[in-house]
Design an enzyme around this catalytic site. Structure first.
Site, PDB file in Angstrom:
ATOM      1  N   ARG A  56     -30.182 -28.887  18.470  1.00 34.93           N
ATOM      2  CA  ARG A  56     -30.192 -30.499  18.906  1.00 34.93           C
ATOM      3  C   ARG A  56     -28.838 -31.168  18.776  1.00 34.93           C
ATOM      4  O   ARG A  56     -27.912 -30.413  18.635  1.00 34.93           O
ATOM      5  CB  ARG A  56     -31.138 -30.977  17.709  1.00 34.93           C
ATOM      6  CG  ARG A  56     -32.363 -30.846  17.663  1.00 34.93           C
ATOM      7  CD  ARG A  56     -33.243 -31.294  16.534  1.00 34.93           C
ATOM      8  NE  ARG A  56     -32.646 -31.228  15.157  1.00 34.93           N
ATOM      9  CZ  ARG A  56     -31.867 -32.112  14.503  1.00 34.93           C
ATOM     10  NH1 ARG A  56     -31.559 -33.281  15.111  1.00 34.93           N
ATOM     11  NH2 ARG A  56     -31.203 -31.760  13.537  1.00 34.93           N
ATOM     12  N   LYS A 198     -39.023 -32.148  18.369  1.00 32.66           N
ATOM     13  CA  LYS A 198     -38.384 -33.093  17.454  1.00 32.66           C
ATOM     14  C   LYS A 198     -38.655 -34.876  17.717  1.00 32.66           C
ATOM     15  O   LYS A 198     -38.741 -35.535  17.017  1.00 32.66           O
ATOM     16  CB  LYS A 198     -37.065 -32.832  17.129  1.00 32.66           C
ATOM     17  CG  LYS A 198     -37.098 -31.540  16.103  1.00 32.66           C
ATOM     18  CD  LYS A 198     -37.991 -31.239  15.006  1.00 32.66           C
ATOM     19  CE  LYS A 198     -37.947 -30.077  14.203  1.00 32.66           C
ATOM     20  NZ  LYS A 198     -38.741 -30.198  13.238  1.00 32.66           N
ATOM     21  N   HIS A 217     -42.000 -32.997   6.717  1.00 27.31           N
ATOM     22  CA  HIS A 217     -41.400 -31.931   7.455  1.00 27.31           C
ATOM     23  C   HIS A 217     -41.619 -30.696   6.438  1.00 27.31           C
ATOM     24  O   HIS A 217     -41.155 -30.457   5.681  1.00 27.31           O
ATOM     25  CB  HIS A 217     -39.793 -32.109   7.509  1.00 27.31           C
ATOM     26  CG  HIS A 217     -39.196 -31.042   8.380  1.00 27.31           C
ATOM     27  ND1 HIS A 217     -37.910 -30.854   8.312  1.00 27.31           N
ATOM     28  CD2 HIS A 217     -39.840 -30.173   9.459  1.00 27.31           C
ATOM     29  CE1 HIS A 217     -37.604 -29.931   9.053  1.00 27.31           C
ATOM     30  NE2 HIS A 217     -38.594 -29.523   9.726  1.00 27.31           N
ATOM     31  N   SER A 235     -33.646 -24.839   5.856  1.00 23.87           N
ATOM     32  CA  SER A 235     -33.427 -23.756   6.478  1.00 23.87           C
ATOM     33  C   SER A 235     -32.985 -22.618   5.515  1.00 23.87           C
ATOM     34  O   SER A 235     -31.830 -22.975   4.878  1.00 23.87           O
ATOM     35  CB  SER A 235     -32.642 -23.640   7.858  1.00 23.87           C
ATOM     36  OG  SER A 235     -32.315 -22.423   8.239  1.00 23.87           O
ATOM     37  N   LYS A 239     -39.374 -21.124   3.432  1.00 28.78           N
ATOM     38  CA  LYS A 239     -40.583 -21.948   3.397  1.00 28.78           C
ATOM     39  C   LYS A 239     -41.589 -21.280   4.458  1.00 28.78           C
ATOM     40  O   LYS A 239     -42.862 -21.028   3.885  1.00 28.78           O
ATOM     41  CB  LYS A 239     -40.128 -23.282   4.347  1.00 28.78           C
ATOM     42  CG  LYS A 239     -41.291 -24.211   4.670  1.00 28.78           C
ATOM     43  CD  LYS A 239     -40.744 -25.385   5.307  1.00 28.78           C
ATOM     44  CE  LYS A 239     -39.847 -25.261   6.144  1.00 28.78           C
ATOM     45  NZ  LYS A 239     -40.435 -25.975   7.444  1.00 28.78           N
ATOM     46  N   THR A 240     -41.168 -20.601   5.484  1.00 29.43           N
ATOM     47  CA  THR A 240     -42.054 -19.866   6.116  1.00 29.43           C
ATOM     48  C   THR A 240     -42.637 -18.626   5.718  1.00 29.43           C
ATOM     49  O   THR A 240     -43.555 -18.393   5.599  1.00 29.43           O
ATOM     50  CB  THR A 240     -41.469 -19.487   7.578  1.00 29.43           C
ATOM     51  OG1 THR A 240     -40.705 -20.510   8.187  1.00 29.43           O
ATOM     52  CG2 THR A 240     -42.308 -18.574   8.429  1.00 29.43           C
ATOM     53  N   ASP A 254     -44.749 -26.381   9.968  1.00 24.13           N
ATOM     54  CA  ASP A 254     -43.695 -27.211  10.108  1.00 24.13           C
ATOM     55  C   ASP A 254     -43.629 -28.764   9.761  1.00 24.13           C
ATOM     56  O   ASP A 254     -43.113 -29.174   9.257  1.00 24.13           O
ATOM     57  CB  ASP A 254     -42.689 -27.040  11.394  1.00 24.13           C
ATOM     58  CG  ASP A 254     -41.386 -27.405  11.388  1.00 24.13           C
ATOM     59  OD1 ASP A 254     -40.683 -27.390  10.454  1.00 24.13           O
ATOM     60  OD2 ASP A 254     -41.038 -28.020  12.638  1.00 24.13           O
ATOM     61  N   ARG A 319     -35.186 -18.742  18.907  1.00 26.17           N
ATOM     62  CA  ARG A 319     -36.443 -19.345  18.362  1.00 26.17           C
ATOM     63  C   ARG A 319     -37.624 -18.762  19.079  1.00 26.17           C
ATOM     64  O   ARG A 319     -37.306 -18.363  20.463  1.00 26.17           O
ATOM     65  CB  ARG A 319     -36.624 -20.778  18.669  1.00 26.17           C
ATOM     66  CG  ARG A 319     -35.393 -21.785  17.847  1.00 26.17           C
ATOM     67  CD  ARG A 319     -36.163 -22.035  16.649  1.00 26.17           C
ATOM     68  NE  ARG A 319     -35.115 -22.802  15.804  1.00 26.17           N
ATOM     69  CZ  ARG A 319     -35.645 -23.332  14.764  1.00 26.17           C
ATOM     70  NH1 ARG A 319     -36.815 -23.504  14.218  1.00 26.17           N
ATOM     71  NH2 ARG A 319     -34.702 -24.260  13.989  1.00 26.17           N
TER      72      ARG A 319
END
Length: 528
Positions: A56, A198, A217, A235, A239-240, A254, A319
């Protein structure tokens, strides 16, 4: 200056003979490869590169200053204002540019799996692979829903249209502009598809609170008994990994909303990091990279078309975008009840936060606002020792409203539904990074499962003298010396010094929340 009729401009654009509406995945794969935008890989995924923008571009993101929203937006370095005149002039230029393209691609779908509050979106793309990305990431309509689709927000992406800062009033050739009044997002000068995703999340973060829905989030899963767990974390915090549990169904990985009905996924797909991806470590993501998945900036062998997930030559931010249906064991539809358990994940490289601790409502609001994790030495140029990182509500780049709006909503919902909140440190123990060791994943899994199963609701705890956190002193399957971080350090004075330093960093960061109530600061923050 008279206001430009952007609706009329959009309608003329969409009525053009060059518009391809709602193409299927195979059609978009064919278009992306035949047009030279992407290549087909050995698994049937398509791989595209995004040029110099491999992430981004937050300095080029703006919100249009309009009467409808200007008193609500938390203006600053994240939410930069720009005038309606600049937006409308660029809109006219972009529409004119797109009218002249040989082909445009339009996707109509939804953001929000809860049909009572979902947002009807349409995405207009210069690139076929961006339209495939949108098809895979957002919620796809049925034939009946498409026939009755009402567009609430339009996202226009024209990567090859570059702004002229001297004329167009931007900082660079790139711009991501959101008009809440016109209900349009204008993206130009960047090929990074994540800007599309986003931007929609930012819109939902603006709109949902008006309907008493907390946008979050986070990832979410649900057990067989209907018990829901949320996982917040930046990150590298796990989390994942932790939300992917064979014994629980994934709601989403997400972005979610928490309404009066419960939790729902905002998206219809996943946008997973795949640097160093292996089937052994993350089998669900690895196997989801199949036909129609979009790979961004992944290096692929020119002959075999096999992806090399360990190659970071283009970027570490590689990604994969795929529909959630490519994952086994999901909640379908992506909705569930109210959260029983909320987990805040942090990777504390200072090695001073407990591996798990129970939070009061005020502590939950404090740590939600703080959104702490840490950078490691060597991960960025100039980072020679661990550094604290704070991302408000675990998603500061996407919050148009003041952070306390979201924190107060969280506190209210915790009260209403009795959710138990835990802070889990997946970082270091026994010393900071370079001295101590990373917390064993097996221990973290055991602690998280104990929290989810209610085994920590009534256990004995010890209060951390510096952070005021309640630390369970005994958890089956976890060595007791690991649970209280000070006990894991050989040099107790070094622990005290490091912990006090981190507490000071928390307090310094928290000064930016000038309107936060005394209760959150006094009852939720560090004691020392």
């Amino acid at each position: 200056m008279n206001s430009i009729d952007t609706v009329s401009e959009l309608n003329q654009l969409l009525a053009g003979s060059n518009v391809s509406l709602q193409l299927s995945v195979p059609q978009l794969v064919e278009k992306a490869t035949s047009r030279g935008e992407a290549v087909l890989t050995s698994t049937g995924a398509v791989k595209a590169e995004t040029g110099k923008y491999t992430g981004r571009s937050p300095q080029d993101k703006y919100i249009v200053e309009e009467a409808i929203s200007k008193d609500k937006i938390d203006w600053g370095s994240v939410n930069q204002p720009i005038s309606s005149e600049i937006f409308e002039t660029l809109h006219t230029k972009v529409v004119k540019y797109l009218k002249e393209k040989e082909e445009l691609f339009v996707f109509k779908g939804f953001a929000g799996a809860d049909k009572e509050s979902r947002l009807g979106i349409q995405v207009i793309n210069e690139y076929a692979w961006h339209n495939l990305f949108s098809h895979q990431l957002f919620i796809r309509p049925s034939e009946e829903e498409l026939a009755n689709h009402v567009t609430d927000f339009t996202i226009i992406s024209a990567p090859n249209f570059k702004a002229d800062p001297a004329i167009d009033g931007t900082k660079s050739e790139t711009f991501i502009m959101v008009s809440m009044e016109k209900r349009i997002v204008l993206i130009g000068g960047t090929e990074y598809a994540g800007e599309i995703k986003k931007s929609v999340f930012s819109i939902m973060n603006y709109l949902l609170p008006e309907a008493n829905i907390l946008p979050m989030h986070c990832s979410a899963n649900v057990g067989e008994a209907g018990d829901v767990t949320l996982f917040f974390g930046l990150s590298g915090t796990g989390k994942t990994t932790l939300s992917a549990d064979a014994g629980r169904k994934l709601i989403g990985d997400d972005e979610h909303g928490w309404s009066d009905n419960g939790v729902f996924n905002i998206e219809g797909g996943c946008y997973a990091k795949c640097i160093d991806l292996t089937r052994e470590n993350e089998p669900q993501i690895f196997d989801a990279i199949s036909f129609g998945t979009v790979l961004e900036n992944v290096v692929v062998d020119s002959e075999t078309r096999v992806a090399n997930y360990s190659d970071k030559s283009l970027t570490e931010n590689t990604r994969a975008a795929y529909p959630i249906q490519y994952i086994e064991n999901i909640a379908d539809p992506s909705v569930a009840g109210h959260p029983n358990t909320i987990v805040f994940l942090t990777a504390d490289a200072f090695g001073v936060l407990p591996p798990i601790s129970k939070l009061t409502k005020e502590q939950a609001m404090y740590h939600f606002l703080s959104g702490f994790t840490s950078k490691l030495a060597g991960t960025e140029r100039g980072v020679t020792s661990p550094e604290p990182v704070f991302s408000t509500c675990f998603g500061s780049p996407f919050l148009p409203l003041h952070a306390t709006v979201y924190a107060e909503m969280l506190g209210k919902k915790i009260d209403e539904h009795g959710s138990q909140v835990f802070l889990v440190n997946t970082g270091w123990t026994g010393g900071e990074y370079g001295v101590g060791n990373r917390m064993k994943l097996s221990y973290t899994r055991t602690m998280v499962r104990a929290a989810i199963e209610g085994k920590l609701d009534n256990v004995a705890t010890a209060k951390d003298a510096i952070f005021g956190l309640e630390i369970p002193t005994q958890i089956e399957g976890v060595p007791s010396e690991v649970l209280v971080p000070r006990n894991a350090w050989a040099d107790k004075e070094a622990y005290d010094q490091k912990a006090t330093g981190l507490a000071q960093s928390f307090r310094k960061n928290f000064t930016k929340f000038g309107t936060v109530s005394e209760d959150i600061m006094l009852k939720g923050g560090p004691l020392a």
